[in-house]
Design an enzyme around this catalytic site. Structure first.
Site, PDB file in Angstrom:
ATOM      1  N   CYS A   3       0.837  -1.203   0.000  1.00 48.06           N
ATOM      2  CA  CYS A   3       0.000   0.000   0.000  1.00 48.06           C
ATOM      3  C   CYS A   3       0.874   1.257   0.000  1.00 48.06           C
ATOM      4  CB  CYS A   3      -0.964  -0.053   1.189  1.00 48.06           C
ATOM      5  SG  CYS A   3      -2.324   1.108   1.064  1.00 48.06           S
ATOM      6  N   HIS A  49      -3.477  -5.736   1.112  1.00 43.59           N
ATOM      7  CA  HIS A  49      -2.765  -5.933   2.383  1.00 43.59           C
ATOM      8  C   HIS A  49      -2.666  -7.397   2.790  1.00 43.59           C
ATOM      9  CE1 HIS A  49      -2.430  -1.711   3.833  1.00 43.59           C
ATOM     10  NE2 HIS A  49      -3.391  -1.531   2.949  1.00 43.59           N
ATOM     11  N   GLU A  74      -0.739  -8.645   4.903  1.00 44.81           N
ATOM     12  CA  GLU A  74      -0.504  -8.766   6.353  1.00 44.81           C
ATOM     13  C   GLU A  74      -1.822  -8.784   7.124  1.00 44.81           C
ATOM     14  OE1 GLU A  74      -0.559  -6.043   4.765  1.00 44.81           O
ATOM     15  OE2 GLU A  74      -0.806  -4.261   6.003  1.00 44.81           O
TER      16      GLU A  74
END
Lengths: 768, 225
Positions: free
Chosen positions: B85, B194, B196
């Protein structure tokens, strides 16, 4: 450290000058002070106030800061809070935010606050700074902010101005909250024409800390330093005080251009994010004695509240405040509502370490004064005293009014206008059409257009978020301990019966928290009403406060704080009375949460918990189909709500419930639509044959939740319900093979058809 | 195995990145924007957020932070670097990856669960995936539309440097549905979604993102062997 430029300073009125000119007329009326309030200030001071003092009293004694019209009703909270309810409360009403013990040494703080009027004038900045303000309230308790919720009310969905206000408010919350790195986990979006010229933007923040780290806003210890840190102070958000300034300024700096600054503050989320991290490091290093955020009334509020809650006086050198506009007067510096500022009290020996932490985060920091052993708040400007007041007179001893209360004459007619006379859909075809029409209506349709603009994932602790009934967030990663929060209010119910309507708001928020599997623990509120000078509005208000206080006593959970917003009206038309209730709950292990969507387990049965009566007063059906508001709201039974919550919590703890969704606006039909869509799984539903299908589908009786239980747990769970005396009914089965919702003998809906109805409305209005 | 996660002022998803690195079984090393060296890490992640408030342009200021000097130097020497991002935006601003990220075509921030196709499984960050695998991870950004000129896009496609592509619905108007790209060596990867936030189904839609971090660990181990 920074200093203002003395060469640009304008004429300033000192205390000495005020003493010498007792008869000089002052513009107190323009500043919103009544004759008797002004007289009282003179009597407190024994002289007329200076410009700066007048500015401070006018903002501190405003409705927003002093709660002068609502304070007398707070006794209801006190009278209804038992020792047992108080036991888990670490801080309550009067602090920046309520704090409750959630176990394992964790404390959670939460608060909701309104930013209604600024959000109408300038939707983006109004909503953004509303978020900023509530987050600083949470930091001021010593907590790390964990999550946000937003409770929003707008005018008619299709109205032209709503197309300005709603996208602006949403973008403001998104722009500010996302940049702060706080997940937005819930809230409400409601439409009603009464909010047309007066939207409600209520922002809630939840934070957590170790219980021993609680910081209260106290300025104790003579000789301790008063530190201002964060953004510079400018002319934004001064509002009424600029009236004062324009009357007294002369010279170029006071030219007309200078006065045209917006009265709505402008937010800078990046500064706030850095300020959050800086504060948390200051707390960890134990460098703070007391702390207060600068919100409404700015430095006036922070200095007087810190001093009056501490044990002494305070001396402030106001000219040391770093400014971002030239030629500001002391009155303006004191009343500026520039965002992203905090005020701390620090021991002299910790000052260097404090400055080092601020330098690490590039946060501007200035020592502006110290705690004194007197009982005065003394503020100087380049060596001359411009304010010399008893701080309690500003912060805690403001005026208090017993506003006239009168049940509106039209209330009886409103309640007599029963929805029973309204034509109802008859036959399967009409019922089918009604289900779709309701699902697509602005108050029941998917909120994704709004909530997809909010980051719900950041920080990685979000376990439940919209469209779940409550938001849930992990607090302790090691143990999985977490909290849930929900905000609710149906202003239509409150309008019909403010006492019951407010208890229904409490019941719904309480139920929503329990529906996720969490145990409700504490309550906060944001009471949005019309003019405090309208006896009918004050009647609604008094009924609402009493209903909430007595309801909380019955549920055994305390009110830890709240916010009041009056004067929400356009002309003579007040908004629907909107006492938004926020409930916080705790869960030992968030892995035990109950999700909203079905289909998580291979075979599930749908059970409807609670009972359905014929209750359509204030319902979405009456509103959507007939534009009708009248009769009485659904009955509320808080003992039943408590029992229902206990069963849900037990079911979650023992893994007996695989999904749950509460019944509220739109009744069972709406809950079924949402349950299948969120779970992306079909279901077959069988209605009872001893009750009108229309009533079963659309009644809004309280105290009901639809649960899915794995077939292997069905017997154990229904036995639990029966043993506890909670009515339940087997309502259907989940069918993972099907992509339809079938309501037997009434209608079958394809999931695609339902999705189209539920999801198209807001994109159609505000842009795909 | 040590993987660094850089925190700039305004970085938000650093805690999530650290958690994902640890879940994958590596040691997470917190790096600060003012650091002059990388503390001996084997790989670096630039997490998401709004570094320096994204003022001027997303990533435009962070790219000049002191820590970026050793990051750029290590990247040029072949250390695996991932930008997620805002981290992707910083890598583009730093010239380590081609193209630019601009405002979403609908001019709104969008946060939703997004299907991605893994188009290249030969980069340092994607070897754990099957070619063409479809994964569900959150996307959450306001300036996520990937832009490059046609020649650049053709080159990226031709060289197999489009690493992730949006499937079903392009959330932000990215050219050719591109969600992530790599440099020529395949060791530097940037993506807008994302991973994560998709390392545990409790707090994310799936654990599909874990493979990114596991891939980098494999890669570093092979390099050491």
């Amino acid at each position: 450290m920074s200093q203002a430029h003395p060469q640009t300073r304008p004429h300033v009125e000192t205390v000495t000058h005020a003493e010498a000119t007792p008869e000089e007329p002052q513009p107190y009326t323009e500043l919103g002070l009544a004759d008797d309030e002004y007289a009282r200030i003179r009597s407190i001071l024994g002289r007329r106030p200076t410009e700066a003092e007048l500015a401070m009293y006018s903002v501190m004694w405003s409705e927003h800061c002093s709660y002068k019209s609502s304070k007398v009703h707070w006794r209801h909270w006190k009278e209804n809070t038992t020792e047992e309810m108080r036991a888990k409360m670490l801080a309550g009403i009067g602090e920046n935010a309520g704090v409750v013990d959630i176990g394992d040494g964790w404390a959670v703080t939460f608060k909701i606050e309104s930013h209604n009027h600024p959000s109408y004038v300038e939707p983006y900045q109004g909503a953004a700074t509303g978020v900023g303000g509530i987050v600083r309230d949470i930091i001021a308790m010593g907590a790390r902010p964990l999550a946000l919720l937003d409770s929003l009310r707008f005018g008619a969905a299709e109205a032209t101005d709503t197309k300005r206000v709603l996208p602006g408010v949403t973008a403001g919350i998104s722009g500010y909250g996302n940049c702060l790195g706080l997940p937005n986990i819930g809230g409400e979006v409601v439409f009603d024409t009464t909010y047309q010229g007066n939207p409600l933007v209520n922002a809630m923040c939840v934070g957590a800390m170790r219980a021993e780290d609680l910081h209260l806003a106290h300025a104790s210890g003579t000789g301790n330093k008063v530190i201002l840190f964060g953004a510079r102070t400018g002319l934004d958000g001064i509002g009424g005080v600029s009236v004062l300034a324009s009357e007294t300024f002369t010279g170029e700096e006071s030219g007309s251009g200078r006065k045209k600054l917006p009265s709505v503050q402008v937010g800078d989320p990046f500064t706030e994010k850095v300020l959050i991290e800086c504060c948390l490091e200051l707390f960890r290093e134990e460098l703070v004695v007391g702390i207060q955020d600068l919100g409404g009334a700015g430095l006036s509020c922070a200095t007087s509240e810190l001093a009056s809650a501490g044990d002494g006086g305070m001396r402030v050198e106001l000219d040391r405040v770093p400014l971002r506009a030239e030629g500001m007067t002391p009155a303006e510096v004191l009343s500026s509502e520039s965002q992203e500022r905090m005020c701390a009290v620090v021991r002299p020996e910790d000052l260097d370490a404090f400055l080092r932490v601020c330098a690490k985060w590039d946060v501007l920091v200035t020592e502006i004064g110290e705690v004194t052993d007197g009982e005065r708040l003394e503020i100087t400007w380049h060596g001359e005293t411009v304010v010399d007041v008893p701080p309690r007179s500003l912060a805690h001893e403001g005026p208090e009014y017993h506003r006239p209360i009168q049940r509106p004459a039209a209330q009886d007619a409103l309640q007599a206008d029963s929805p029973d006379r309204l034509p109802r859909p008859s036959g399967a075809t009409e019922l089918r059409e009604t289900v779709l029409r309701m699902a697509a209506s602005p108050n029941l349709c998917s909120r994704s257009w709004v909530t997809d603009q909010y980051d719900r994932y950041v920080r990685g602790g979000t376990v439940l978020a919209q469209p779940a009934d409550s938001g849930m967030i992990m607090v302790d990663e090691r143990t999985g301990r977490g909290v849930a929060a929900a905000t609710d209010c149906n202003g239509r119910y409150v309008k019909l019966d403010p006492y019951t309507g407010t208890q229904l708001a409490l019941a719904e928020a309480y139920r929503n928290v329990a529906t996720g599997g969490a145990t409700p623990l504490a309550v906060t509120n944001c009471l949005n009403f019309g003019s405090a000078e309208d006896p009918g509005v004050m009647w609604q208000f008094e009924q609402a406060v009493r209903g909430l206080a007595e309801g909380c006593a019955e549920l055994g959970i305390p009110v830890t704080g709240g916010n009041v917003s009056f004067y929400n009206q356009t002309g003579d038309t007040a908004v629907l009375p909107t006492p938004v209730v926020g409930v916080l709950g705790v869960l030992d292990d968030v892995r035990r949460r109950i999700p909203t969507g079905i289909g998580g387990e291979p075979g599930e049965t749908l059970l409807l918990l609670g009972e359905t009566a014929e209750e359509f007063g204030g319902s979405d059906w009456a509103d959507v189909v007939h534009g009708h508001l009248g009769g009485l709201p659904p009955a509320v039974d808080l003992r039943r709500e408590k029992l229902l919550a206990e069963v849900l919590i037990a079911g979650s703890r023992d893994g007996m419930i695989s999904a749950a969704h509460d019944l509220s606006g739109g009744g069972l039909a709406q809950t079924l639509v949402e349950t299948v869509l969120i779970g992306q799984t079909g279901a077959r539903v069988v209605l009872a044959d001893d009750q009108d299908p229309f009533v079963q589908l659309f009644s809004e009786s309280a105290g009901r939740v639809l649960v899915a239980v794995p077939r292997t747990e069905e017997l154990r769970f229904t036995e639990l319900c029966t043993a506890r005396g909670l009515p339940w009914r087997r309502t259907g089965v989940v069918d993972p093979e099907s992509d339809a919702l079938e309501i037997q003998d009434i209608a079958t809906f394809g999931l695609g058809e339902l999705r189209e109805a539920w999801e198209s409305t807001l994109p159609g209005l505000y842009g795909a | 195995m040590r993987i660094g996660a850089v925190t700039f002022p305004g970085t938000l998803d650093d805690v999530d990145t650290v958690r994902a690195i640890e879940r994958a079984g590596a040691e997470a090393v917190a790096l600060w924007h003012g650091d002059a060296d990388l503390r001996g890490v084997d790989a670096v992640v630039l997490p998401g957020g709004f570094s320096y408030g994204d003022y001027l342009r997303a990533g435009a200021i962070a790219r000049f932070a002191p820590v970026m000097e050793p990051v750029i130097e290590a990247a040029r020497k072949g250390m695996p670097v991932l930008g997620i991002c805002n981290g992707f935006q910083i890598l583009c601003e730093a010239g380590l990856l081609p193209g630019a990220l601009v405002r979403n075509h609908k001019l709104r921030f969008v946060c939703r669960d997004q299907w991605l196709r893994v188009e290249s499984t030969t980069t340092a960050w994607t070897t754990r995936y099957e070619p063409g695998a479809e994964i569900l991870v959150p996307v959450k950004s306001g300036e996520g539309a990937y832009m490059a000129d046609e020649r650049e896009l053709d080159a990226l496609e031709g060289e197999g440097r489009v690493v992730f592509r949006y499937v079903e619905d392009n959330p932000n108007g990215s050219r050719r549905d591109i969600a992530g790209v790599s440099d020529g060596s395949g060791r530097i990867v940037g993506l807008m979604p994302h991973p994560e936030h998709a390392t545990d189904p409790l707090t994310g839609p799936t654990d599909d993102g874990l493979g990114i971090f596991l891939s980098a660990m494999d890669n570093v181990k092979q390099g050491a062997a």
